[in-house]
Design an enzyme around this catalytic site. Structure first.
Site, mmCIF file in Angstrom:
data_model
loop_
_atom_site.group_PDB
_atom_site.id
_atom_site.type_symbol
_atom_site.label_atom_id
_atom_site.label_comp_id
_atom_site.label_asym_id
_atom_site.label_seq_id
_atom_site.Cartn_x
_atom_site.Cartn_y
_atom_site.Cartn_z
ATOM 1 N N ASP A 21 0.841 -1.202 0.000
ATOM 2 C CA ASP A 21 0.000 0.000 0.000
ATOM 3 C C ASP A 21 0.874 1.250 0.000
ATOM 4 O OD1 ASP A 21 -2.293 1.496 0.048
ATOM 5 O OD2 ASP A 21 -2.690 1.220 2.187
ATOM 6 N N ASN A 69 -10.630 -2.640 -6.142
ATOM 7 C CA ASN A 69 -9.785 -1.744 -6.940
ATOM 8 C C ASN A 69 -10.395 -1.385 -8.305
ATOM 9 O OD1 ASN A 69 -6.606 -3.035 -5.714
ATOM 10 N ND2 ASN A 69 -7.764 -1.249 -5.066
HETATM 11 C C1 FPP Z 1 -1.538 0.085 -3.440
HETATM 12 O O1 FPP Z 1 -1.155 1.431 -3.435
HETATM 13 C C2 FPP Z 1 -1.070 -0.639 -4.617
HETATM 14 C C3 FPP Z 1 -1.851 -1.311 -5.523
HETATM 15 C C4 FPP Z 1 -3.310 -1.381 -5.419
HETATM 16 C C5 FPP Z 1 -1.258 -1.996 -6.678
HETATM 17 C C6 FPP Z 1 -0.032 -2.796 -6.462
HETATM 18 C C7 FPP Z 1 0.588 -3.095 -7.754
HETATM 19 C C8 FPP Z 1 1.915 -3.083 -8.019
HETATM 20 C C9 FPP Z 1 2.952 -2.819 -7.028
HETATM 21 C C10 FPP Z 1 2.380 -3.295 -9.419
HETATM 22 C C11 FPP Z 1 2.436 -4.647 -10.015
HETATM 23 C C12 FPP Z 1 2.563 -5.790 -9.131
HETATM 24 C C13 FPP Z 1 3.025 -7.019 -9.461
HETATM 25 C C14 FPP Z 1 2.884 -8.101 -8.469
HETATM 26 C C15 FPP Z 1 3.658 -7.384 -10.745
HETATM 27 P P1 FPP Z 1 -2.290 2.539 -3.538
HETATM 28 O O2 FPP Z 1 -2.473 2.868 -4.971
HETATM 29 O O3 FPP Z 1 -3.516 2.063 -2.848
HETATM 30 O O4 FPP Z 1 -1.653 3.749 -2.777
HETATM 31 P P2 FPP Z 1 -2.410 4.889 -1.951
HETATM 32 O O5 FPP Z 1 -3.090 4.203 -0.808
HETATM 33 O O6 FPP Z 1 -1.291 5.779 -1.508
HETATM 34 O O7 FPP Z 1 -3.358 5.552 -2.881
#
Ligand code: FPP
Length: 247
Positions: A21, A69
């Protein structure tokens, strides 16, 4: 003393699960669009996978995309899906080189065709590897998983292959997407949030929870080691008292 050498390799968790996150907030901090955060999140995925495999952890599960998401802006969702295809295609060789098997949990049939195909190809091409299993939770939520499990068990009961009076915890574990995978003993969440967010609700019944303020793109090997050290310092009692535990 460096962190890695403080880890007791005899007392490693078999399975570590991670809620990645903070990509969006990390990007904002750098004055960049959210997708920039996700792109840099891939580096943390690579570092964490490498650190876990090098230590000898058997299962690493990463929450890459939740069923919730889909509610994000359309452009962010499509960028994430593209990033997954790109990363999967690029990293399969690395997984093979490191003898890591890829698996997925979640309603993956609802992923866009190209993401779904890249994922299946990755799973197929790494199926024989046995050093560590990297489980990607994609279009996953624990409530979806438990609902599916209930449906399977209800069908079995209706068909007469399962006696409802004989239903036990093992039946439920076996009906989950994580069937055959030991429950995680350690759950890590980055970015300062202290929530579970519909992740592995059944499986984390006894997991140690580790929350860190670090945003996911900044999470590196040292942070992973720190989480393992913290885990090893805790006393895991499983409902018993200290004196009942074998030293
Ligand atoms: C959470 O940060 C992250 C995600 C929902 C996506 C995770 C994906 C990756 C790291 C890329 C690809 C992964 C793989 C396994 C190849 P957020 O967007 O919720 O951050 P925020 O809470 O600050 O908005």
């Amino acid at each position: 003393m460096d962190l890695k050498s403080q880890i007791n390799l005899e007392k490693l968790p078999k399975h570590v699960a991670v809620i990645m996150d903070g990509n969006g907030r990390w990007a904002k901090q750098h004055g960049k669009p959210r997708v920039f955060g996700h792109r840099n999140g891939v580096t943390a995925v690579r570092d964490t996978t490498e650190a876990a495999a090098e230590l000898g952890i058997e299962y690493l599960t990463l929450y890459a995309f939740s069923t919730e998401n889909w509610n994000r802006p359309k452009l962010e969702v499509s960028a994430l899906m593209r990033l997954l295809v790109e990363t999967l295609n690029k990293e399969i060789q690395t997984l093979n080189k490191n003898n890591i098997r890829l698996k997925a949990i979640g309603d993956i049939n609802k992923l866009p065709g190209r993401t779904h195909d890249a994922l299946l190809q990755g799973i197929e091409n790494t199926a024989k590897n046995d050093r560590m299993t990297l489980v990607l939770a994609l279009n996953y939520s624990a409530k979806w998983e438990l609902t599916e499990a209930a449906r399977k068990l209800a069908k079995a009961a209706k068909e007469g292959t399962l006696d409802p009076d004989q239903l036990n915890e093992q039946h439920i574990s076996n009906a989950l997407a994580t069937q055959g995978i030991p429950d995680p003993e350690l759950l890590i969440r980055t970015s300062g949030e202290s929530r579970i967010s519909n992740f592995l609700l059944w499986q984390i019944a006894y997991a140690e929870l580790y929350f860190t303020d670090i945003f996911w793109p900044d999470f590196g090997k040292e942070n992973f080691y720190q989480a393992i050290i913290d885990f090893q310092r805790r006393e895991r009692r499983f409902g018993k008292i200290s004196e009942q535990l074998i030293p």
